[in-house]
Design an enzyme around this catalytic site. Structure first.
Site, PDB file in Angstrom:
ATOM      1  N   CYS A  10      -2.248  45.839   8.234  1.00  0.00           N
ATOM      2  CA  CYS A  10      -3.631  46.267   8.488  1.00  0.00           C
ATOM      3  C   CYS A  10      -3.653  47.661   9.122  1.00  0.00           C
ATOM      4  O   CYS A  10      -2.608  48.231   9.436  1.00  0.00           O
ATOM      5  CB  CYS A  10      -4.320  45.258   9.407  1.00  0.00           C
ATOM      6  SG  CYS A  10      -3.604  45.202  11.062  1.00  0.00           S
ATOM      7  N   CYS A  13      -1.828  47.832  12.411  1.00  0.00           N
ATOM      8  CA  CYS A  13      -0.368  47.768  12.232  1.00  0.00           C
ATOM      9  C   CYS A  13       0.170  49.136  11.821  1.00  0.00           C
ATOM     10  O   CYS A  13       1.208  49.580  12.314  1.00  0.00           O
ATOM     11  CB  CYS A  13      -0.008  46.724  11.174  1.00  0.00           C
ATOM     12  SG  CYS A  13      -0.556  45.056  11.598  1.00  0.00           S
TER      13      CYS A  13
END
Length: 75
Positions: A10, A13
């Site tokens: 994501c 991340c």
């Protein structure tokens, strides 16, 4: 030093990986940075919220994106 960024890929991340790479570069240290996206492996670290940062097999941060300066403290 082995650094692992745990997460699904994501935006948070990706930001954690970017901040980690910048911290390593600024400190001038040698480190291997790995992305771990397999949830079974992530769960093996006891991580319930991603992203997470693992340094030499120890979970340092989970569930948020730390600043570059904060990451440097863990390296």
């Amino acid at each position: 030093m082995i650094i692992k960024v745990l997460g699904s890929g994501c935006a948070n991340c990706k930001k954690l990986e970017e901040n980690t790479r910048k911290a390593v570069e600024e400190l001038g240290i040698e480190a291997t940075i790995e992305k771990v996206t397999d949830f079974k492996l992530i769960m093996a670290y006891g991580v319930m919220k991603t992203p997470a940062l693992v340094v030499d097999e120890k979970v340092k941060i989970m569930g948020r994106v730390p600043s570059v300066d904060e990451i440097k403290k863990y390296l």
